[in-house]
Design an enzyme around this catalytic site. Structure first.
Site, PDB file in Angstrom:
ATOM      1  N   SER A 145      -8.560   8.933  -8.410  1.00  0.00           N
ATOM      2  CA  SER A 145      -8.464   7.686  -7.665  1.00  0.00           C
ATOM      3  C   SER A 145      -7.351   6.798  -8.208  1.00  0.00           C
ATOM      4  CB  SER A 145      -9.818   6.967  -7.679  1.00  0.00           C
ATOM      5  OG  SER A 145      -9.816   5.860  -6.825  1.00  0.00           O
ATOM      6  N   ASP A 295      -4.001   3.431  -2.657  1.00  0.00           N
ATOM      7  CA  ASP A 295      -3.998   4.064  -3.976  1.00  0.00           C
ATOM      8  C   ASP A 295      -3.669   5.553  -3.838  1.00  0.00           C
ATOM      9  OD1 ASP A 295      -6.400   4.842  -2.846  1.00  0.00           O
ATOM     10  OD2 ASP A 295      -7.574   4.608  -4.666  1.00  0.00           O
ATOM     11  N   ASP A 297      -5.174   8.427  -3.876  1.00  0.00           N
ATOM     12  CA  ASP A 297      -5.937   9.286  -2.974  1.00  0.00           C
ATOM     13  C   ASP A 297      -6.231   8.605  -1.639  1.00  0.00           C
ATOM     14  OD1 ASP A 297      -7.669   7.501  -4.148  1.00  0.00           O
ATOM     15  OD2 ASP A 297      -9.296   8.920  -4.446  1.00  0.00           O
ATOM     16  N   ASP A 299      -7.929   6.073  -0.488  1.00  0.00           N
ATOM     17  CA  ASP A 299      -9.231   5.612  -0.014  1.00  0.00           C
ATOM     18  C   ASP A 299      -9.426   4.115  -0.241  1.00  0.00           C
ATOM     19  OD1 ASP A 299      -9.565   5.656  -2.758  1.00  0.00           O
ATOM     20  OD2 ASP A 299     -11.391   6.876  -2.744  1.00  0.00           O
TER      21      ASP A 299
END
Length: 562
Positions: A145, A295, A297, A299
């Site tokens: 993340s 970010d 990833d 999400d």
């Protein structure tokens, strides 16, 4: 087994893998070696997350292979048909993400399980969608993340597209523990027929699903600055916006390309204001209406908007969430059973707004999987119509196509919202102030205390024990009215002493609720070596809210054990 025994096993295997031998032999700090081998990297509902490196308490190809072997055994034990259904696999731009994804596919294939592997990086929500679209038995995504470059992680998803539940995680862990030798896991060849490249039509279907949630604005004159922060959002975000009619989108060039070093930021987290320095500099030159970033990833979404003085305000997750709740409820037709879902550490700002529209509000534990569980329950029962779910940590989802937070759809909705207000002579900042004036001035912050290693774990436990045993009952003019212990699942009315149960899964979280919609909560992070303290207050004015926030923080920190 002590850490030296584990260390020696890895050193012995170093004759077959020179990377192990080279890395571990170069370490002279005994504390570092102990930290790498005193325990195993924990596996929970969020999967695993840790520092990249050799060792049982690090993430590497051997730890990933062992975890995947445990997952494979669990899936086959639950239902042999899961081999044909397969597992979808995606990864982000972090160091070794592609390698960890490939190893995962090879382990699954060696167990006769189809592995649907993406050929390049994809956002987490795309993986969630893919699991549902291909009807696979599970999903894996390699990401850490928003953590710094030294971390990576391994997340597992269930067949509904949401992160696995506690029961499933326990079952997978049981199987992982049967794999006693990290180096014995079998890998299939790269070209094994069980390893299948995810077809392009899945990407197209995902884009169409996102576009089905947002409204198109062909010919929009909105000026947009976007940064993917060296991650996986660049291609899907820009494609969605273009196909919805937003042509004036400029990407921060220095942060456009995937790069696991994240060279322009200390941490690739849209919660950190500093990540927007380059974007704001660009926006000031070009007169942009809105700035946003995703970010690595993709999400989580961070948003910046114009203030009356011409500068840009960086919105918090609670502020963006509140704005979206208001906009979604007033811009669409919803049935009477409409509802939103938020986490217990998310401000009441959005909840108060939702209730003013007659929407139901549900609180769940921290972790988007719990929002996804509500969505799945309501889909089956028809009890509520899902409007959106969100959390203070910059994650949101609208639509029924996925079961995890999605910065791609959030980007589309925020841009749509910015267009709506621009046509009315307002910015998102203006809209936010109007909501504060109507519902009260909510103000929040998070205090993160990093406590690494063995000593850190002990200190985190000490802090939680201290607040369970003793806590203050007032600050400023606010009085404590409720104490919720999510580990013992007991809610206590402070005035009467009466207790009731908490109908949520067990979690090591404490929440202290005061009158006037103020509260603070304490929880150890599930993915990082830190403890987090969440603060939320409501004031009659911005100044009143600032003063209350300072007082509650001072009171909490005075209680922290040394």
């Amino acid at each position: 087994m002590d850490y030296k025994t584990n260390l020696q096993k890895w050193l012995d295997f170093g004759q077959y893998d020179q990377n192990i031998k080279k890395e571990l032999s170069a370490i002279t700090d005994e504390k570092e070696l102990e930290d790498r081998f005193y325990t195993e990297l924990s596996f929970g509902t969020a999967g695993m997350r840790g520092k990249i490196g050799m060792g049982t308490n690090r993430i590497n190809i051997y730890v990933v292979a062992r975890a995947t072997q445990g997952l494979a055994q669990y899936l086959l034990k639950e239902d042999p048909a899961n081999a044909e259904k397969g597992v979808a696999i995606a990864y982000d731009s972090r160091h070794f993400s592609k390698e960890f994804a490939q190893v995962s596919a090879q382990v699954l294939a060696a167990n006769g399980i189809n592995a649907y592997l993406y050929d390049s990086l994809r956002p987490v929500p795309v993986l969630s969608f893919t699991v549902r679209h291909l009807k696979t038995a599970a999903g894996i995504v390699i990401t850490a993340s928003h953590n710094t470059k030294i971390y990576n992680g391994y997340k597992v998803y269930g067949p509904d597209g949401g992160q696995i539940t506690e029961a499933v995680a326990a079952g997978v862990v049981e199987q992982i523990h049967t794999v006693t030798d990290y180096f014995s896991v079998k890998l299939a060849a790269d070209n094994d027929p069980h390893i299948i490249t995810v077809p392009k039509e899945v990407d197209d279907a995902y884009i169409e699903a996102v576009k089905g949630v947002a409204k198109a604005n062909p010919g929009s004159d909105l000026k947009i600055i976007y940064t993917p922060l060296h991650g996986s959002g660049n291609i899907p975000v820009r494609r969605v916006l273009k196909e919805l009619g937003y042509e004036n989108v400029t990407v921060v060039k220095e942060q456009e390309q995937p790069d696991g070093d994240f060279p322009t930021v200390a941490k690739p987290n849209p919660e950190e204001k500093a990540v927007f320095d380059l974007a704001i500099e660009m926006a000031e030159k070009e007169g942009a209406d809105i700035i946003f970033g995703t970010d690595p990833d993709a999400d989580r979404l961070g948003v910046c908007c114009h203030k009356p003085d011409g500068s840009y305000a960086v919105l918090t997750g609670n502020q963006t969430g509140g704005l979206l709740v208001d906009y979604m409820l007033k811009s669409r037709d919803w049935p009477d059973n409409k509802a939103i879902v938020k986490t217990i550490v998310t401000s009441e700002f959005g909840a108060v707004i939702a209730k003013s529209y007659g929407a139901a509000v549900y609180n769940v534990l921290t972790g988007f999987k719990y929002i996804g569980e509500k969505m799945t329950q309501w889909k089956a029962s028809g009890e509520h119509t899902f409007v959106m779910g969100y959390e203070e940590s910059y994650g949101a989802l609208a639509g029924d196509y996925a079961r995890d937070k999605d910065a791609v759809v959030a980007s589309a909705l925020v841009v749509e919202m910015a267009q709506y207000y621009k046509e009315r002579g307002m910015t998102l900042y203006d809209a936010l102030q109007a909501l504060y004036k109507k519902f009260g001035y909510f103000l929040e912050t998070i205090q993160s205390i990093e406590l690494d290693g063995i000593e850190g774990k002990a200190q985190i436990a000490k802090i939680m024990d201290a607040f369970r045993a003793d806590h203050f009952d007032h600050f400023a003019d606010a009085e404590l009215v409720e104490f919720d212990d999510y580990q013992s699942q007991v809610c206590t009315n402070v005035k009467t002493g009466e207790t009731s149960g908490i109908d949520l899964p067990v979690s090591n979280v404490l929440k202290f609720i005061f009158n006037e919609d103020s509260w603070y909560a304490i929880r150890p992070s599930g993915t990082e070596p830190k403890i987090k303290i969440y603060y939320s207050v409501k004031g009659k004015s911005p100044e009143d809210a600032e003063a209350k926030l300072a007082e509650i923080k001072e009171a909490v920190n005075a209680c922290l054990p040394q």
